[in-house]
Structure formats: structure tokens, C-alpha cells
Scaffold this motif. Structure first.
Motif, PDB file in Angstrom:
ATOM      1  N   ILE A   1      37.119  34.379  43.887  1.00 44.74           N
ATOM      2  CA  ILE A   1      37.178  33.391  44.964  1.00 44.74           C
ATOM      3  C   ILE A   1      38.004  33.927  46.126  1.00 44.74           C
ATOM      4  O   ILE A   1      38.924  34.714  45.939  1.00 44.74           O
ATOM      5  CB  ILE A   1      37.730  32.028  44.487  1.00 44.74           C
ATOM      6  CG1 ILE A   1      39.127  32.165  43.873  1.00 44.74           C
ATOM      7  CG2 ILE A   1      36.759  31.365  43.518  1.00 44.74           C
ATOM      8  CD1 ILE A   1      39.812  30.838  43.557  1.00 44.74           C
ATOM      9  N   ASP A   2      37.651  33.453  47.318  1.00 40.58           N
ATOM     10  CA  ASP A   2      38.425  33.825  48.505  1.00 40.58           C
ATOM     11  C   ASP A   2      39.539  32.802  48.724  1.00 40.58           C
ATOM     12  O   ASP A   2      39.717  31.878  47.913  1.00 40.58           O
ATOM     13  CB  ASP A   2      37.509  33.984  49.726  1.00 40.58           C
ATOM     14  CG  ASP A   2      36.858  32.691  50.205  1.00 40.58           C
ATOM     15  OD1 ASP A   2      37.146  31.598  49.662  1.00 40.58           O
ATOM     16  OD2 ASP A   2      36.044  32.769  51.153  1.00 40.58           O
ATOM     17  N   ALA A   3      40.286  32.941  49.796  1.00 43.19           N
ATOM     18  CA  ALA A   3      41.424  32.060  50.071  1.00 43.19           C
ATOM     19  C   ALA A   3      41.011  30.606  50.233  1.00 43.19           C
ATOM     20  O   ALA A   3      41.808  29.694  49.993  1.00 43.19           O
ATOM     21  CB  ALA A   3      42.166  32.542  51.318  1.00 43.19           C
TER      22      ALA A   3
ATOM     23  N   GLU B   1      44.066  38.819  42.243  1.00 40.03           N
ATOM     24  CA  GLU B   1      45.156  38.172  41.513  1.00 40.03           C
ATOM     25  C   GLU B   1      44.517  37.342  40.395  1.00 40.03           C
ATOM     26  O   GLU B   1      43.631  36.527  40.667  1.00 40.03           O
ATOM     27  CB  GLU B   1      45.919  37.266  42.468  1.00 40.03           C
ATOM     28  CG  GLU B   1      46.956  36.393  41.814  1.00 40.03           C
ATOM     29  CD  GLU B   1      47.593  35.443  42.816  1.00 40.03           C
ATOM     30  OE1 GLU B   1      48.824  35.369  42.827  1.00 40.03           O
ATOM     31  OE2 GLU B   1      46.855  34.770  43.574  1.00 40.03           O
ATOM     32  N   PHE B   2      44.964  37.572  39.156  1.00 38.98           N
ATOM     33  CA  PHE B   2      44.452  36.786  38.034  1.00 38.98           C
ATOM     34  C   PHE B   2      44.870  35.330  38.209  1.00 38.98           C
ATOM     35  O   PHE B   2      46.026  35.039  38.510  1.00 38.98           O
ATOM     36  CB  PHE B   2      44.995  37.333  36.709  1.00 38.98           C
ATOM     37  CG  PHE B   2      44.628  36.485  35.522  1.00 38.98           C
ATOM     38  CD1 PHE B   2      43.368  36.540  34.976  1.00 38.98           C
ATOM     39  CD2 PHE B   2      45.562  35.623  34.978  1.00 38.98           C
ATOM     40  CE1 PHE B   2      43.025  35.743  33.881  1.00 38.98           C
ATOM     41  CE2 PHE B   2      45.242  34.825  33.888  1.00 38.98           C
ATOM     42  CZ  PHE B   2      43.970  34.889  33.338  1.00 38.98           C
TER      43      PHE B   2
ATOM     44  N   PHE C   1      40.618  36.799  45.449  1.00 40.21           N
ATOM     45  CA  PHE C   1      40.474  38.020  46.243  1.00 40.21           C
ATOM     46  C   PHE C   1      41.583  38.081  47.287  1.00 40.21           C
ATOM     47  O   PHE C   1      41.763  37.134  48.060  1.00 40.21           O
ATOM     48  CB  PHE C   1      39.092  38.023  46.900  1.00 40.21           C
ATOM     49  CG  PHE C   1      38.782  39.260  47.687  1.00 40.21           C
ATOM     50  CD1 PHE C   1      38.836  40.512  47.097  1.00 40.21           C
ATOM     51  CD2 PHE C   1      38.400  39.169  49.010  1.00 40.21           C
ATOM     52  CE1 PHE C   1      38.526  41.656  47.817  1.00 40.21           C
ATOM     53  CE2 PHE C   1      38.084  40.301  49.750  1.00 40.21           C
ATOM     54  CZ  PHE C   1      38.148  41.546  49.155  1.00 40.21           C
ATOM     55  N   LEU C   2      42.326  39.175  47.316  1.00 40.12           N
ATOM     56  CA  LEU C   2      43.448  39.336  48.229  1.00 40.12           C
ATOM     57  C   LEU C   2      43.112  40.261  49.401  1.00 40.12           C
ATOM     58  O   LEU C   2      43.928  40.426  50.304  1.00 40.12           O
ATOM     59  CB  LEU C   2      44.661  39.904  47.474  1.00 40.12           C
ATOM     60  CG  LEU C   2      45.122  39.113  46.248  1.00 40.12           C
ATOM     61  CD1 LEU C   2      46.238  39.859  45.523  1.00 40.12           C
ATOM     62  CD2 LEU C   2      45.543  37.706  46.633  1.00 40.12           C
TER      63      LEU C   2
ATOM     64  N   HIS D   1      36.518  45.254  52.303  1.00 37.96           N
ATOM     65  CA  HIS D   1      36.886  45.922  51.050  1.00 37.96           C
ATOM     66  C   HIS D   1      35.781  45.771  49.998  1.00 37.96           C
ATOM     67  O   HIS D   1      35.801  46.465  48.985  1.00 37.96           O
ATOM     68  CB  HIS D   1      38.185  45.343  50.476  1.00 37.96           C
ATOM     69  CG  HIS D   1      39.398  45.720  51.252  1.00 37.96           C
ATOM     70  ND1 HIS D   1      40.333  44.801  51.648  1.00 37.96           N
ATOM     71  CD2 HIS D   1      39.847  46.920  51.701  1.00 37.96           C
ATOM     72  CE1 HIS D   1      41.302  45.412  52.304  1.00 37.96           C
ATOM     73  NE2 HIS D   1      41.020  46.703  52.355  1.00 37.96           N
ATOM     74  N   ILE D   2      34.870  44.850  50.218  1.00 40.96           N
ATOM     75  CA  ILE D   2      33.763  44.640  49.286  1.00 40.96           C
ATOM     76  C   ILE D   2      32.651  45.616  49.635  1.00 40.96           C
ATOM     77  O   ILE D   2      32.231  45.714  50.786  1.00 40.96           O
ATOM     78  CB  ILE D   2      33.263  43.182  49.342  1.00 40.96           C
ATOM     79  CG1 ILE D   2      34.377  42.249  48.865  1.00 40.96           C
ATOM     80  CG2 ILE D   2      31.993  43.015  48.508  1.00 40.96           C
ATOM     81  CD1 ILE D   2      34.081  40.772  49.018  1.00 40.96           C
TER      82      ILE D   2
END
Length: 167
Positions: free
Chosen positions: A26-28, A78-79, A116-117, A122-123
């Protein structure tokens, strides 16, 4: 097919499930990474997922699959959570015996949620063995509509398990 060959053919219920992991990235904003499968003409979208290698722990497999399918590395995530239980799905009759060497009836999956940080650039889905032809961030409801029907019940369980983190 002769009666002898028909009798020797294993029944789906006699076959095991393939051990597998799935990643909800997931994104922010809580939107989900979805990739469009490149092995079908139908617009089939899904989250990264794949088999667990011999000797590999599920969480290791999840990070490996995420990288193999999206180019996203462990330092960019981040887990957040993992599914409370393993979930299963059966292959539809037209795929049974054709995928995974005919050894499995479907998959048994443990799902992991990662935030996703990184940045979208970056993808990179142009990986060594690409599985997706395109990708996008979508809502949980859009994900449930985009998945192939035989995996929908699994995705409903995964969305329910991670709902509080989603857009």
C-alpha cells in the motif's frame, strides 16, 4: 481417454495446495499496488504473489516475490501486518492439470501487508521474468473487481484482514 487412464488421473481433492505467499503493498494513502498480468488477454489485475521456495520462510518469500514482480526492495517497505490464517483457492477446471506441472489443486497462501516508503519511480515491473504489463495504485473495492473470479474469495479475505489500513 481410456478408462484406465481416467482412473489413474488424480482427482482434484486428492492433490495438495501449493504453498504460496501474497503481498498487499500500500502507498501512503492506503491504495493497493495492482499489476496487470501479462500472460492473458483478459484484463486480469492482481497483487504480487508466488510460491515459497524450499527452506524459505513465508516472510522471506513475500519480500522476494515483491522484488521479483515489482522491483521493490526490502529497504523501500515497512512491514505492517500478516494475515491471521492461511487462505486457499482451487484452480478452475480448465487450468487444473495445466499449471505447476499438474501437481496442485490450487494454492494455500499467507498474505503480508507492507507500506511502500519509496517513490513511484522505484517501482519497475520490467524485471528479469516480468509478470505484469502495467501497474497502478487502486482502492480495495477496485482490487476486488479487477481480480480473476476464482481468486476473488481469497482477495475478499485479505482485504477484510487488512481493511483498517486501506483507503
Amino acid at each position: 481417454m481410456t478408462k484406465a487412464k481416467e482412473a489413474a488421473k488424480p482427482k482434484p481433492e486428492d492433490l495438495p495446495y501449493r504453498p504460496c505467499v501474497g503481498v498487499m503493498l500500500i502507498d501512503a494513502q492506503g491504495r493497493i499496488f495492482a499489476g496487470r498480468r501479462n500472460d492473458t488477454e483478459a484484463p486480469a489485475w492482481q497483487m504480487p504473489q508466488g510460491g515459497i521456495d524450499k527452506g524459505e520462510k513465508p516472510r522471506q518469500a513475500a519480500l522476494r516475490e515483491l522484488h521479483e514482480e515489482s522491483g521493490v526492495t526490502e529497504d523501500l517497505v515497512e512491514f505492517v501486518a500478516k494475515s491471521p490464517d492461511w487462505v486457499t483457492y482451487d484452480l478452475p477446471p480448465e487450468l487444473l492439470g495445466k499449471v505447476w506441472g499438474g501437481k496442485y489443486r490450487g494454492q494455500k497462501q499467507r498474505w503480508f501487508l507492507y507500506r511502500f516508503l519509496g517513490r513511484d519511480d522505484h517501482i519497475d515491473i520490467a524485471t528479469e521474468h516480468p509478470e505484469f504489463s502495467e501497474w497502478r495504485w487502486i482502492t480495495a473495492d477496485e482490487m476486488l473487481h479487477a481480480i480473476v473470479p476464482f481468486k476473488r474469495a481469497v482477495y475478499e479475505q485479505v482485504v477484510a484482514a487488512f481493511r483498517r489500513y486501506l483507503a
